[in-house]
Structures are given as C-alpha cells and as structure tokens.
Design an enzyme around this catalytic site. Structure first.
Site, short mmCIF file in Angstrom:
data_model
loop_
_atom_site.label_atom_id
_atom_site.label_comp_id
_atom_site.label_asym_id
_atom_site.label_seq_id
_atom_site.Cartn_x
_atom_site.Cartn_y
_atom_site.Cartn_z
CG LEU A 140 42.26 19.36 -0.79
CD1 LEU A 140 40.98 19.31 -1.63
CD2 LEU A 140 42.16 20.48 0.24
CG ASP A 141 43.31 16.04 5.66
OD1 ASP A 141 44.53 16.09 5.44
OD2 ASP A 141 42.77 16.59 6.64
NE ARG A 142 42.07 7.57 2.91
CZ ARG A 142 42.59 6.48 2.31
NH1 ARG A 142 41.98 5.94 1.27
NH2 ARG A 142 43.69 5.95 2.77
#
EC number: 5.4.99.-
Length: 298
Positions: A140-142
């Site tokens: 998942l993106d940050r």
C-alpha cells in the site's frame, strides 16, 4: 477434593506429552499431532516451540527416550515489541494480515531506513524465534491506510503472488474524492511510469500495464464524493491516477491533482480483502473500518 484454580483466560496454552518409547522428535510429533499437516508440524519445530524436558529444541532428529516430557509452547512475542501504526487482524503459520495506518511505509528501500510495517512485523516474529521471517506480498502507498497481507515464508509469498488474480476474490477501497461524482462506472487504461516516478494513464495500449478500476458512489455533497473502489488489477498508484483521470482526484493527493486537503491525509483506505488461504484453501475475508474523517462532512 479441591478444585484446581482456573487458568487465566489469556495465559498461553501448552500441549504436552510423556514419551513411551525410543524415537526422534519429529517422528514423535507426527504421531501425537495427526490432525496437523506435516509442514505445520515442521513449522512448529522450526520456530522453537518444542520443549523437551524444559529445554527448547529445533532439531528434528533429537533422540527421545521413555519418560521424556515434550511440550508445545504457545508463540509469545516479546513484551518489548510495540507495534506502531500496525494492528494484526489475523496470524497463522503461513500469513499475517494487518491493518496499516496512513503515513507508514509498507516496506523500505536503500534510501528509506525508517520504521516500516515490514520492519515492525519482522521484529515481532523474530522476538518469538530468531529464525522467523515475514515476506511482503503486496504494498500500500505510504499514505494509504488499510488491510495488507504478509507471508510467513518465501514459498507462501511466491504462491500468493503467482496466483494473485485467482486467489484474491475481493479487494476494495474507500476513496474520498473532490467534487460530485454523478454515477459509478469503470475505468480501463494503460499505465506507464516516468523518470520522476509519476504514473501516466493512456486510453490506448502503449507498452504500459493494463489497469481496470470499478467505482460506485456511496455518498456525495457539494464538495466531496465518497466512493467504493474495486480493483481488477493492482498497478502502482492505480486508483490515484484513475481518479485524476475521472476529474475527481483523491482528497489530499497533491501528486495527482488534488487542491484540497480537508482531512490532513490521503483520502484512500483499503477496507476489504478476501482471498483463498494458500495452504488450507479456506476463503478468508478481512475488513477495516472506514476512517471517521472520510465521512465527517456528510
């Protein structure tokens, strides 16, 4: 006759046996745990959960003699391990499913040496036994929060990644986007990445990766729309790029066209993942509650 005091409800449970004949550890374990797969039994031994006469062992060919006492001790993480931004939703011998907070990297790189979800889980499993490992299955993106799967072995990681399309039956997000989205639909395009790590979308095949995103309107007002977004493909920044292409960028996503940051974070949350367990074949579904900041204005 006095009743035995009740065990504490949260105390680790131990299974134990007395050896009746000369044998080896692994052979003995196979006999006393017939309901478990051979791989599961080997995993228990490998993680150091087997104790013979009060001494832990990981050796499959250690000798046992009549009268020896064998225990399986519950896995207990060190009390010093405090997970930050990570909640474990499920854990077994093959996978760990977590709920990740926004702002936490899934996994670091040579340039990123800070605490990540991966690093914390590695510390957690190695506090149980130093040979334990975790392996990242997807990211998942940050700034995206929500549900993630980690594997407990390289074999399980590869099995999940190779069969990802078949294994994952549901993968949905909740997205808070700018403006009024009139109705749901599907976006299909081809994504490419430039030298600045920006993803670009094209309606025609262009040597990029095909990306398919379905979206449904849950709520809307004059400023925002709350969408349920489902993925057929899992490309880098896919939802963020497709929402920009739709003309309704995700709130707080300055990289892909947002001009509003009303919730002080990216308005994207991975709320559901449903998949077939790589070993048991059981279908498992995990859901993470939509952040309250997403719905506060409706």
């Amino acid at each position: 006759m006095k009743k035995k005091p009740k065990a504490k409800q949260n105390a680790p449970r131990h299974e134990e046996w007395t050896v009746r004949e000369h044998t080896e550890v692994l052979e003995f374990l196979f006999k006393v745990m017939p309901s478990k797969s051979r791989n599961a039994v080997k995993g228990i031994l490998k993680r150091g959960q087997i104790v013979v006469n009060d001494k832990p062992t990981t050796q499959f060919d250690d000798k046992l003699k009549p009268g020896d006492h064998v225990q399986i001790r519950a896995r207990v993480a060190s009390a010093s391990i405090k997970l930050k931004g990570v909640t474990i939703l499920h854990e077994d011998d093959d996978v760990i499913v977590i709920d990740k907070e926004s702002g936490l990297l899934s996994m670091g790189s040579k340039q990123e040496r800070q605490m990540t979800a991966y690093k914390q889980l590695m510390d957690y499993v190695q506090s149980i036994h130093p040979k334990n490992r975790v392996f990242i299955v997807h990211r998942l993106d940050r700034d995206t929060s929500g549900v993630m799967i980690f594997a407990r072995s390289k074999i399980v990681q590869q099995k999940l990644q190779k069969s990802w399309t078949e294994a994952v039956q549901e993968r949905s997000y909740v997205a808070l986007v700018e403006g009024i989205v009139q109705k749901g639909g599907t976006i299909t395009s081809w994504l490419t990445e430039d030298k600045t790590f920006m993803m670009h979308s094209s309606p025609k095949p262009n040597n990029g990766q095909k990306a398919i995103t379905h979206y449904k309107v849950l709520k809307s007002n004059r400023r925002f729309s709350l969408l349920k977004v489902s993925l057929e493909t899992g490309r880098k920044n896919q939802i963020r790029v497709h929402m920009q292409e739709l003309g309704h960028p995700i709130v707080g996503d300055k990289k892909y066209g947002s001009e509003i940051n009303a919730i002080n974070r990216l308005g994207l949350h991975a709320n559901v993942i449903k998949f077939t367990h790589p070993t048991s074949g059981k279908v498992m579904r995990f859901e993470s509650e939509t952040p309250s900041s997403f719905t506060r204005g409706f």
